[in-house]
Scaffold this active site. Structure first.
Site, PDB file in Angstrom:
ATOM      1  CG  ASP A  52      -2.017  -0.765   1.289  1.00 58.69           C
ATOM      2  OD1 ASP A  52      -2.192  -1.701   0.119  1.00 58.69           O
ATOM      3  OD2 ASP A  52      -3.055  -0.756   1.943  1.00 58.69           O
ATOM      4  CG  HIS A 199       2.082   0.145   4.603  1.00 59.84           C
ATOM      5  ND1 HIS A 199       1.212  -0.954   5.429  1.00 59.84           N
ATOM      6  CD2 HIS A 199       1.205   1.081   4.312  1.00 59.84           C
ATOM      7  CE1 HIS A 199      -0.013  -0.624   5.580  1.00 59.84           C
ATOM      8  NE2 HIS A 199      -0.089   0.433   4.686  1.00 59.84           N
TER       9      HIS A 199
END
Ligand SMILES: [Zn+2]
Length: 239
Positions: A52, A199
């Site tokens: 993400d 992430h």
């Protein structure tokens, strides 16, 4: 007295509704409209690795390098605003064959937002994803996994799914602090059909980025194969 009771009842109902909406808003597995996919049901040992945020010029090459070495295709949920600033990084991700998902333009919590705000966030980001070379942006992942009414309604009206996840090591601060702990958590908790969330686009200490290679190697050793979110959904039964 009667008024007092009525007021108390109103207060209780209001509180219950507020708690229910809060729980729905952050649920990974339920929303009021359309489909939400936290993982798929499949007997095949396949999983989707998803990243993400970003793209950022600092870390795109590094994650691309690991995925190339391991011959793995992943799915990147990109932020429109970041893509606008760093379109070349987005182009690299598309050119390398990874799937691109829409992660909104401004990375706002999509809880109390208007339909027109949702439309703009999604469409503007879709345009940027197309500009990066991906013809058909399909999936959407809500920032922070948050959604309530307007977002799921818009997605369902446009025949698109919300993609969440079922393996999220960084949610636990004690795990997020250590690459080894992230790797162990993912290896312990991934099962057939899982969607893993990491992430890697911002952390200068590269705790999650450094976990990617050992995660891939560890899961390969356990017999898992990596596919994109679209391939995972095609292969499995949606939950
Ligand atoms: Zn995000």
């Amino acid at each position: 007295m009667r008024k007092l009771i009525a007021a108390a009842v109103v207060l209780i109902v209001f509180s219950v509704v507020a708690v229910v909406l809060w729980k729905v808003g952050k649920s990974r597995t339920f929303q009021f409209f359309g489909e939400i996919v936290p993982r798929v049901e499949t007997s095949q040992k396949i999983v989707a690795l998803t990243f993400d945020d970003g793209p950022t010029p600092e870390f795109t090459d590094a994650i691309l390098g690991v995925l190339r070495e391991e011959d793995v295709k992943a799915t990147f949920f990109l932020i429109g605003g970041e893509l606008e600033r760093h379109l070349d990084e987005g182009r690299k991700l598309v050119a390398a064959g990874h799937e691109i998902g829409n992660h909104s333009y401004s990375h706002t919590r999509m809880i109390l937002v208007t339909p027109s705000f949702v439309k703009e966030e999604i469409e503007k980001t879709d345009d940027l994803i197309r500009a990066a070379g991906c013809d058909k942006p399909t999936h959407f992942r809500p920032p922070y996994g948050k959604k309530l009414f307007a977002l799921p309604l818009y997605l369902s009206q446009h025949d698109r799914q919300s993609i969440t996840w079922d393996v999220e090591p960084e949610t636990y601060p004690e795990i997020a602090q250590s690459t080894d702990a992230i790797v162990k958590y993912v290896l312990d908790n991934t099962r057939p059909g899982s969607i893993i969330l990491l992430h890697v686009m911002y952390d200068p200490e590269r705790k999650s980025l450094n976990a990617v290679k050992p995660v891939i190697e560890g899961l390969k050793q356990k017999g898992f194969r990596f596919v994109t979110v679209s391939e995972l959904i095609d292969a499995g039964k949606r939950l």
